[in-house]
Design a protein around this motif. Structure first.
Motif, PDB file in Angstrom:
ATOM      1  N   TYR A 273       9.737   8.074 -13.274  1.00 46.26           N
ATOM      2  CA  TYR A 273       7.997   8.212 -12.222  1.00 46.26           C
ATOM      3  C   TYR A 273       6.418   7.112 -12.422  1.00 46.26           C
ATOM      4  N   VAL A 274       6.676   8.212 -14.538  1.00 48.79           N
ATOM      5  CA  VAL A 274       5.927   6.847 -14.688  1.00 48.79           C
ATOM      6  C   VAL A 274       6.455   5.326 -15.484  1.00 48.79           C
ATOM      7  N   GLY A 275       7.042   5.155 -15.861  1.00 50.21           N
ATOM      8  CA  GLY A 275       7.709   3.713 -15.949  1.00 50.21           C
ATOM      9  C   GLY A 275       7.284   2.376 -14.827  1.00 50.21           C
ATOM     10  N   ALA A 276       7.519   3.377 -13.702  1.00 53.17           N
ATOM     11  CA  ALA A 276       6.891   2.760 -12.537  1.00 53.17           C
ATOM     12  C   ALA A 276       6.035   2.520 -11.985  1.00 53.17           C
TER      13      ALA A 276
ATOM     14  N   GLN B  91       0.610  -1.279  -0.444  1.00 51.98           N
ATOM     15  CA  GLN B  91       0.291   0.078   0.000  1.00 51.98           C
ATOM     16  C   GLN B  91       0.642   1.379   0.101  1.00 51.98           C
ATOM     17  N   GLY B  92       1.904   1.479   0.524  1.00 56.00           N
ATOM     18  CA  GLY B  92       2.841   2.146   0.794  1.00 56.00           C
ATOM     19  C   GLY B  92       3.355   2.611  -0.456  1.00 56.00           C
ATOM     20  N   ALA B  93       3.959   2.144  -1.301  1.00 58.72           N
ATOM     21  CA  ALA B  93       4.949   1.963  -2.511  1.00 58.72           C
ATOM     22  C   ALA B  93       3.683   2.518  -3.986  1.00 58.72           C
ATOM     23  N   PHE B  94       2.163   2.412  -3.744  1.00 60.80           N
ATOM     24  CA  PHE B  94       1.753   1.928  -4.626  1.00 60.80           C
ATOM     25  C   PHE B  94       1.485   3.640  -4.404  1.00 60.80           C
TER      26      PHE B  94
ATOM     27  N   LEU C  24      16.263   3.815 -20.476  1.00 59.56           N
ATOM     28  CA  LEU C  24      16.834   3.205 -19.120  1.00 59.56           C
ATOM     29  C   LEU C  24      16.685   3.463 -17.820  1.00 59.56           C
ATOM     30  N   LEU C  25      15.872   4.968 -18.108  1.00 56.20           N
ATOM     31  CA  LEU C  25      14.663   5.459 -17.327  1.00 56.20           C
ATOM     32  C   LEU C  25      13.634   5.076 -16.741  1.00 56.20           C
ATOM     33  N   ALA C  26      12.947   3.782 -17.225  1.00 57.65           N
ATOM     34  CA  ALA C  26      11.470   3.805 -17.204  1.00 57.65           C
ATOM     35  C   ALA C  26      12.799   2.543 -16.351  1.00 57.65           C
ATOM     36  N   GLY C  27      13.725   2.239 -16.993  1.00 58.62           N
ATOM     37  CA  GLY C  27      13.811   0.347 -15.885  1.00 58.62           C
ATOM     38  C   GLY C  27      14.372   0.759 -14.649  1.00 58.62           C
ATOM     39  N   ALA C  28      14.975   1.994 -14.839  1.00 56.54           N
ATOM     40  CA  ALA C  28      15.467   2.356 -13.413  1.00 56.54           C
ATOM     41  C   ALA C  28      14.350   2.813 -12.212  1.00 56.54           C
ATOM     42  N   GLY C  29      13.227   3.554 -12.757  1.00 55.18           N
ATOM     43  CA  GLY C  29      12.106   3.418 -12.176  1.00 55.18           C
ATOM     44  C   GLY C  29      10.996   2.150 -11.761  1.00 55.18           C
ATOM     45  N   VAL C  30      11.278   1.084 -12.983  1.00 54.56           N
ATOM     46  CA  VAL C  30      10.935  -0.021 -11.546  1.00 54.56           C
ATOM     47  C   VAL C  30      11.918  -0.571 -10.063  1.00 54.56           C
TER      48      VAL C  30
ATOM     49  N   VAL D 116       9.367   0.186  -8.035  1.00 56.86           N
ATOM     50  CA  VAL D 116       8.525  -0.871  -7.351  1.00 56.86           C
ATOM     51  C   VAL D 116       9.820  -1.521  -6.124  1.00 56.86           C
ATOM     52  N   ILE D 117      10.980  -2.341  -7.592  1.00 56.78           N
ATOM     53  CA  ILE D 117      11.044  -3.420  -6.475  1.00 56.78           C
ATOM     54  C   ILE D 117      11.552  -2.548  -5.500  1.00 56.78           C
TER      55      ILE D 117
END
Length: 323
Positions: free
Chosen positions: A216-219, A35-38, A71-77, A81-82
C-alpha cells in the motif's frame, strides 16, 4: 494449505462487498474511477499500519530483503494503482457482476505464470476445480434486460392526462467496449500481482500484515507523486464528503480483502488461492441481488452458476487438504 484456501474465500467475499460499494459510488453518487482509487489506496496506508500493530508484526520488517520490498511495492503499484483504476472504470461502465465475470481470465493467466516462474504444479483435482470455477460464470451470462425490467418495476402515479411512471431506480447505461477493455486490463494486473506477492512472501508466513502495508505504501507513493501532473492536480479538490464516505467503506472492505489475500498467499500456492478468489463473481451476484435487487435479474442460470462455482471451490479446498 487448507487454512490458506479458507482465508482466500473470506478475502473473496470482502472483495465482493467492495464491488457493491464501488458501483454505488460511481453510478449512484457520480464519482470517477480515479477518485475512488485515490481514496481507497490512501486509506490503505493507515489501515495497514494498524494491521501491523494489531498483529504484533511491527518488528518483522527485517524479514524482507531489498528485493522483497521492491517486489511488494511493485505488486502494490500493479494491483492497487493500475488494476484498481481499471477495475473501477469497468464497474462504472458495465456493472460489478459483469466485470468480475470477465475477470476470470486472470485465473488461467496467473496459474500459467506460477507454473513458469514459481515451479508450482497443480494436481488433477485442482484442475477440475479450476475448470468448474471458470465455467460457472458462463452459466450466468444473458442479454441485458435493464430497460424492460426497470420499466416494469416503476410504480404508476396520477399526473397530467393520465398516469406516469416514477423510476424506482436510475436507468443505467452500459458502455460495453469500455467495460470489457478495462475488465481485461484489470485482469492482467490482478493476475500478475499474486506472482510478485508469492515471490516476496515465501518464507515470511508470519509477516503478511507487513507485506500488505509495504504494498500500500508503494502504491500510495506513486499516486501522491502523480498529483504533480497537470491532469491530476484537480483530483483532490473534487473529492466530496459523500465520496469519502462511500469509498471509505470500499477502502476498508478492500483492505480487509487484501490483508486476507496476503495471508492466503503466504500459506498456499497461487494455483489454489487465485482460483478461489474468483468466487468473488458469485458473491458479487448474490450481494447485488440482496442490495441492488431492482438492478439485477437473477435467473435459474445464476443459481446453477452458484452451485457449480462452490462445487469447484469445495474441490479445491479438498485438493489442498490432501496435497
Amino acid at each position: 494449505m487448507i487454512l490458506g484456501a479458507l482465508i482466500a474465500l473470506a478475502s473473496s467475499f470482502s472483495f465482493a462487498v467492495n464491488s457493491i460499494l464501488v458501483r454505488r459510488g460511481i453510478t449512484g453518487a457520480g464519482a470517477t474511477a480515479a477518485q475512488g482509487a485515490f481514496i481507497s489506496v490512501l486509506l490503505g496506508v493507515p489501515l495497514g499500519l494498524v494491521a501491523v500493530l494489531a498483529t504484533g508484526q511491527l518488528f518483522r520488517f527485517g524479514q524482507f530483503a531489498l528485493d522483497g520490498y521492491l517486489l511488494l511495492a511493485g505488486a502494490g503499484v500493479v494491483h492497487f494503482v493500475i488494476g484498481r483504476y481499471c477495475y473501477y472504470r469497468a464497474i462504472g461502465a458495465i456493472g460489478a457482476p459483469r466485470t468480475v465475470t470477465i475477470q476470470t481470465i486472470a485465473v488461467p493467466y496467473s496459474i500459467v505464470m506460477a507454473m513458469l516462474l514459481l515451479g508450482e504444479r497443480p494436481t488433477l483435482p485442482m484442475y477440475v476445480g479450476i475448470a468448474l470455477i471458470l465455467g460457472s460464470p458462463a452459466l450466468m451470462i444473458e442479454r441485458p434486460k435493464r430497460p424492460a425490467s426497470v420499466a416494469r418495476d416503476r410504480p404508476s402515479v396520477p399526473g397530467g392526462g393520465g398516469t406516469r411512471q416514477v423510476s424506482a431506480a436510475p436507468a443505467v447505461e452500459l458502455h460495453m467496449v469500455e467495460g470489457y477493455v478495462f475488465s481485461l486490463l484489470s485482469s492482467v494486473a490482478y493476475g500478475t500481482s499474486p506472482i510478485l506477492i508469492r515471490a516476496a512472501m515465501e518464507g515470511a508466513t508470519d509477516a503478511a500484515a507487513v507485506g500488505t502495508f509495504i504494498a500500500y505504501v508503494g502504491a500510495a507513493a506513486v499516486l501522491i507523486v502523480s498529483l504533480a501532473l497537470p491532469a491530476q492536480r484537480h483530483l483532490v479538490g473534487t473529492i466530496s464528503v459523500r465520496y469519502l464516505r462511500i469509498f471509505g467503506g470500499a477502502g476498508l472492505s478492500v483492505f480487509t480483502a487484501q490483508l486476507l489475500r496476503f495471508f492466503a498467499l503466504s500459506l498456499a500456492g497461487v494455483s489454489v488461492v487465485n482460483p478461489l478468489m474468483r468466487t468473488v463473481s458469485i458473491f458479487t451476484l448474490i450481494l447485488s441481488y440482496v442490495i441492488n435487487r431492482r438492478l439485477e435479474h437473477i435467473t435459474p442460470g445464476v443459481v446453477l452458476g452458484v452451485l457449480v462455482s462452490f462445487a469447484g471451490s469445495a474441490l479445491l479446498v479438498y485438493a489442498a487438504a490432501v496435497a
